[in-house]
Scaffold this motif. Structure first.
Motif, PDB file in Angstrom:
ATOM      1  N   LEU A 158      -8.018  -1.699  -0.368  1.00  0.00           N
ATOM      2  CA  LEU A 158      -8.725  -0.969   0.839  1.00  0.00           C
ATOM      3  C   LEU A 158      -8.438   0.527   0.687  1.00  0.00           C
ATOM      4  O   LEU A 158      -7.341   0.743   0.911  1.00  0.00           O
ATOM      5  CB  LEU A 158      -8.428  -1.890   1.818  1.00  0.00           C
ATOM      6  CG  LEU A 158      -8.887  -1.603   3.296  1.00  0.00           C
ATOM      7  CD1 LEU A 158     -10.484  -1.549   3.131  1.00  0.00           C
ATOM      8  CD2 LEU A 158      -8.445  -2.033   4.565  1.00  0.00           C
ATOM      9  N   ILE A 184      -9.125   3.734   2.899  1.00  0.00           N
ATOM     10  CA  ILE A 184      -9.406   4.013   4.435  1.00  0.00           C
ATOM     11  C   ILE A 184      -9.654   5.674   4.366  1.00  0.00           C
ATOM     12  O   ILE A 184      -8.581   6.233   4.230  1.00  0.00           O
ATOM     13  CB  ILE A 184      -8.647   3.568   5.519  1.00  0.00           C
ATOM     14  CG1 ILE A 184      -8.413   2.220   5.231  1.00  0.00           C
ATOM     15  CG2 ILE A 184      -9.188   4.149   6.734  1.00  0.00           C
ATOM     16  CD1 ILE A 184      -7.187   1.384   5.980  1.00  0.00           C
ATOM     17  N   ALA A 225     -11.403   0.116   9.574  1.00  0.00           N
ATOM     18  CA  ALA A 225     -10.173  -0.797   8.759  1.00  0.00           C
ATOM     19  C   ALA A 225      -9.843  -2.014   9.597  1.00  0.00           C
ATOM     20  O   ALA A 225      -9.534  -2.823   9.055  1.00  0.00           O
ATOM     21  CB  ALA A 225      -9.326   0.380   8.270  1.00  0.00           C
ATOM     22  N   TYR A 253     -12.078  -4.719   9.611  1.00  0.00           N
ATOM     23  CA  TYR A 253     -11.963  -5.613   8.129  1.00  0.00           C
ATOM     24  C   TYR A 253     -10.711  -6.381   8.138  1.00  0.00           C
ATOM     25  O   TYR A 253     -10.797  -7.386   7.942  1.00  0.00           O
ATOM     26  CB  TYR A 253     -11.883  -4.576   7.041  1.00  0.00           C
ATOM     27  CG  TYR A 253     -11.841  -5.086   5.789  1.00  0.00           C
ATOM     28  CD1 TYR A 253     -13.003  -5.552   4.970  1.00  0.00           C
ATOM     29  CD2 TYR A 253     -10.506  -5.464   5.209  1.00  0.00           C
ATOM     30  CE1 TYR A 253     -12.715  -6.175   3.855  1.00  0.00           C
ATOM     31  CE2 TYR A 253     -10.262  -6.069   4.252  1.00  0.00           C
ATOM     32  CZ  TYR A 253     -11.487  -6.468   3.320  1.00  0.00           C
ATOM     33  OH  TYR A 253     -11.309  -7.149   2.202  1.00  0.00           O
ATOM     34  N   ILE A 255      -3.316  -0.979   0.735  1.00  0.00           N
ATOM     35  CA  ILE A 255      -4.088  -0.106   1.227  1.00  0.00           C
ATOM     36  C   ILE A 255      -3.756   1.422   1.209  1.00  0.00           C
ATOM     37  O   ILE A 255      -2.646   1.722   1.287  1.00  0.00           O
ATOM     38  CB  ILE A 255      -3.942  -0.361   2.948  1.00  0.00           C
ATOM     39  CG1 ILE A 255      -4.284  -2.028   3.097  1.00  0.00           C
ATOM     40  CG2 ILE A 255      -4.946   0.391   3.620  1.00  0.00           C
ATOM     41  CD1 ILE A 255      -3.897  -2.412   4.314  1.00  0.00           C
ATOM     42  N   VAL A 297      -4.675   4.806   3.226  1.00  0.00           N
ATOM     43  CA  VAL A 297      -5.232   5.377   4.322  1.00  0.00           C
ATOM     44  C   VAL A 297      -4.934   6.719   4.498  1.00  0.00           C
ATOM     45  O   VAL A 297      -3.870   7.481   4.280  1.00  0.00           O
ATOM     46  CB  VAL A 297      -4.568   4.444   5.608  1.00  0.00           C
ATOM     47  CG1 VAL A 297      -3.125   5.010   5.731  1.00  0.00           C
ATOM     48  CG2 VAL A 297      -5.346   5.083   6.857  1.00  0.00           C
TER      49      VAL A 297
END
Length: 135
Positions: A8, A10, A42, A45, A62, A64
């Motif tokens: 992910l 972000i 985020a 999700y 992740i 970020v």
């Protein structure tokens, strides 16, 4: 090189998202790379992913960004800390930043979920290091 199921990203910067997504896809380090553009997206999700919602796989990794509009990286981390520890256990959280100010780096020490920070955009060497160290 090892790979993960889902990453992910972000970040509210389209260029950075494009470059990071392209690099991660080219290096084949994830089956699925998801992109959201702020902390609120985020969190939405992750609520779905952690509850097992279809179409929202739990991220293994992740990235970020610290500086974002709507909800910045630190605000996101404040909310992320409220998730059940069991759900966060298998997720590696890394920060991306274009301006690694001393203040921001000191502030990151308050978030044990964040393993490390990297300058953006990611470089091939960064990705290799991440995959070797955490997976």
């Amino acid at each position: 090189m090892k790979s993960v199921k889902t990453i992910l990203l972000i970040d509210d910067d389209d260029t950075t998202n494009y470059l990071n997504h392209r690099l991660l896809a080219r290096m084949e380090v994830a089956e699925d790379i998801r992109v959201v553009t702020n902390g609120e997206e985020a969190l939405d999700y992750l609520v779905k992913a952690f509850s097992g919602a279809e179409g929202h796989p739990r991220p293994d990794l992740i990235f970020v960004d610290i500086k974002m509009s709507v909800m910045d990286g630190f605000e996101f981390l404040d909310e992320y800390q409220k998730f059940d520890e069991e759900k966060k256990l298998r997720t590696v959280m890394l920060m991306l930043t274009s301006s690694a100010s001393f203040y921001d780096l000191e502030r990151l020490k308050n978030y044990p979920e964040v393993r490390k920070h990297y300058s953006k955009p990611l470089a091939e060497g960064d990705v290799r290091e991440i995959m070797e160290e955490y997976f």
